[in-house]
Every structure is written in structure tokens, then in C-alpha cells.
Design a protein around this motif. Structure first.
Motif, PDB file in Angstrom:
ATOM      1  N   ARG A 158      -6.492   0.706  -4.141  1.00  0.00           N
ATOM      2  CA  ARG A 158      -7.758  -0.112  -3.798  1.00  0.00           C
ATOM      3  C   ARG A 158      -7.491  -1.950  -4.460  1.00  0.00           C
ATOM      4  O   ARG A 158      -8.350  -3.067  -4.812  1.00  0.00           O
ATOM      5  N   ILE A 159      -7.648  -1.521  -5.875  1.00  0.00           N
ATOM      6  CA  ILE A 159      -7.085  -2.683  -6.543  1.00  0.00           C
ATOM      7  C   ILE A 159      -5.637  -3.400  -6.851  1.00  0.00           C
ATOM      8  O   ILE A 159      -5.926  -4.214  -7.091  1.00  0.00           O
ATOM      9  N   LYS A 182       0.819  -1.045   0.252  1.00  0.00           N
ATOM     10  CA  LYS A 182       0.355   0.283   0.269  1.00  0.00           C
ATOM     11  C   LYS A 182       0.998   1.049  -0.155  1.00  0.00           C
ATOM     12  O   LYS A 182       2.058   1.145   0.808  1.00  0.00           O
ATOM     13  N   ILE A 183       0.385   2.207  -0.711  1.00  0.00           N
ATOM     14  CA  ILE A 183       0.693   3.430  -0.977  1.00  0.00           C
ATOM     15  C   ILE A 183       0.337   4.565   0.266  1.00  0.00           C
ATOM     16  O   ILE A 183      -0.971   4.434  -0.485  1.00  0.00           O
ATOM     17  N   ASP A 184       0.861   5.776   0.433  1.00  0.00           N
ATOM     18  CA  ASP A 184       0.354   6.522   1.269  1.00  0.00           C
ATOM     19  C   ASP A 184      -0.102   7.382   0.430  1.00  0.00           C
ATOM     20  O   ASP A 184       0.976   8.381  -0.718  1.00  0.00           O
ATOM     21  N   ALA A 185      -1.633   7.382   0.928  1.00  0.00           N
ATOM     22  CA  ALA A 185      -1.986   8.784  -0.348  1.00  0.00           C
ATOM     23  C   ALA A 185      -1.387   9.992  -0.896  1.00  0.00           C
ATOM     24  O   ALA A 185      -1.388  11.017  -1.135  1.00  0.00           O
ATOM     25  N   ALA A 186      -2.290  10.613   0.382  1.00  0.00           N
ATOM     26  CA  ALA A 186      -1.529  11.956   0.928  1.00  0.00           C
ATOM     27  C   ALA A 186      -0.348  12.326   1.028  1.00  0.00           C
ATOM     28  O   ALA A 186       0.005  13.565   0.367  1.00  0.00           O
ATOM     29  N   TYR A 233      -2.100  17.056  -6.904  1.00  0.00           N
ATOM     30  CA  TYR A 233      -2.239  16.288  -5.559  1.00  0.00           C
ATOM     31  C   TYR A 233      -3.307  15.757  -5.903  1.00  0.00           C
ATOM     32  O   TYR A 233      -3.643  15.013  -5.687  1.00  0.00           O
ATOM     33  N   ALA A 234      -4.317  16.562  -6.583  1.00  0.00           N
ATOM     34  CA  ALA A 234      -6.000  15.685  -6.716  1.00  0.00           C
ATOM     35  C   ALA A 234      -5.490  14.608  -7.414  1.00  0.00           C
ATOM     36  O   ALA A 234      -6.087  13.402  -6.996  1.00  0.00           O
ATOM     37  N   ILE A 235      -4.731  14.544  -8.919  1.00  0.00           N
ATOM     38  CA  ILE A 235      -4.630  13.499  -9.319  1.00  0.00           C
ATOM     39  C   ILE A 235      -4.360  12.654  -9.035  1.00  0.00           C
ATOM     40  O   ILE A 235      -4.183  11.318  -9.066  1.00  0.00           O
ATOM     41  N   THR A 236      -2.831  12.699  -8.177  1.00  0.00           N
ATOM     42  CA  THR A 236      -2.318  11.565  -7.447  1.00  0.00           C
ATOM     43  C   THR A 236      -2.641  10.711  -6.847  1.00  0.00           C
ATOM     44  O   THR A 236      -2.698   9.811  -6.214  1.00  0.00           O
ATOM     45  N   TYR A 237      -3.302  11.511  -5.691  1.00  0.00           N
ATOM     46  CA  TYR A 237      -4.281  10.829  -4.476  1.00  0.00           C
ATOM     47  C   TYR A 237      -5.183  10.456  -4.769  1.00  0.00           C
ATOM     48  O   TYR A 237      -5.666   8.929  -4.502  1.00  0.00           O
ATOM     49  N   VAL A 238      -6.363  10.156  -5.754  1.00  0.00           N
ATOM     50  CA  VAL A 238      -6.955   9.694  -7.209  1.00  0.00           C
ATOM     51  C   VAL A 238      -6.383   8.715  -7.392  1.00  0.00           C
ATOM     52  O   VAL A 238      -6.831   7.319  -7.250  1.00  0.00           O
ATOM     53  N   SER A 239      -5.956   8.607  -8.233  1.00  0.00           N
ATOM     54  CA  SER A 239      -4.688   7.677  -8.653  1.00  0.00           C
ATOM     55  C   SER A 239      -4.104   6.592  -7.307  1.00  0.00           C
ATOM     56  O   SER A 239      -4.069   5.225  -7.802  1.00  0.00           O
ATOM     57  N   VAL A 240      -3.242   7.140  -6.871  1.00  0.00           N
ATOM     58  CA  VAL A 240      -2.827   6.139  -5.544  1.00  0.00           C
ATOM     59  C   VAL A 240      -4.303   5.019  -4.670  1.00  0.00           C
ATOM     60  O   VAL A 240      -3.805   4.133  -4.686  1.00  0.00           O
ATOM     61  N   ALA A 241      -5.487   6.182  -4.948  1.00  0.00           N
ATOM     62  CA  ALA A 241      -5.989   4.883  -4.463  1.00  0.00           C
ATOM     63  C   ALA A 241      -6.868   4.795  -4.696  1.00  0.00           C
ATOM     64  O   ALA A 241      -7.162   2.708  -4.701  1.00  0.00           O
TER      65      ALA A 241
END
Length: 84
Positions: free
Chosen positions: A82-83, A2-6, A70-78
Motif C-alpha cells: 500500500r505504501i 508488489k509482493i504477493d501477500a498470500a 501468516y497473519a503478521i506477514t500478510y498484514v505487513s506485506v499488505a
């Protein structure tokens, strides 16, 4: 793993902010060369256009790019977390 999204989003936002500042500095130092490179990158003739470079423009543009990265990376990591 898991990667820390923040944290990843913060790193991405800070990285794009650094590159934005360097790009703005290059426009200030080498306006003609940067205009030509910009035209080549977007496939347009921008030789008759002029830069509008202000401190407010540099800072507000940097903030916009930071938030976007920030937003694009956060969503991408989330999604990645998840997958995976």
C-alpha cells in the motif's frame, strides 16, 4: 514492486513451523541445555521448571505459530504494498 501477500505469508508460516519443529526436537534431545538457553533468552531462572512435551503440544503450538506468522506477514506485506 508488489509482493504477493498470500505467498509471502505462506512462506513465513511454513518457515516458522519448521523452526518450531526443530526447537521441539532439540527440547526432546537436549532438555537441560534448551532449558538453560530458554532461561537466558527470557532473563529468568527456569532451572526448577520442567518441560511438558507432548505430540499434541508440538502440533498445536506449531499451528498457533503458523497462524500468527501468516497473519503478521500478510498484514505487513499488505501495508508495504500500500505504501510503496
Amino acid at each position: 514492486m508488489k509482493i504477493d501477500a498470500a505467498r509471502m505469508a505462506l512462506a513465513s508460516g511454513l518457515s516458522i513451523s519448521i523452526f518450531w519443529f526443530i526447537c521441539s526436537l532439540m527440547v526432546f534431545i537436549l532438555p537441560g541445555a534448551m532449558r538453560e538457553m530458554t532461561g537466558n533468552m527470557v532473563h529468568l531462572d527456569v532451572t526448577n521448571l520442567d518441560w511438558n512435551l507432548t505430540w499434541w503440544g508440538v502440533l498445536s503450538g506449531m499451528l498457533c505459530w503458523f497462524v500468527t506468522a501468516y497473519a503478521i506477514t500478510y498484514v505487513s506485506v499488505a501495508i508495504y504494498n500500500r505504501i510503496s
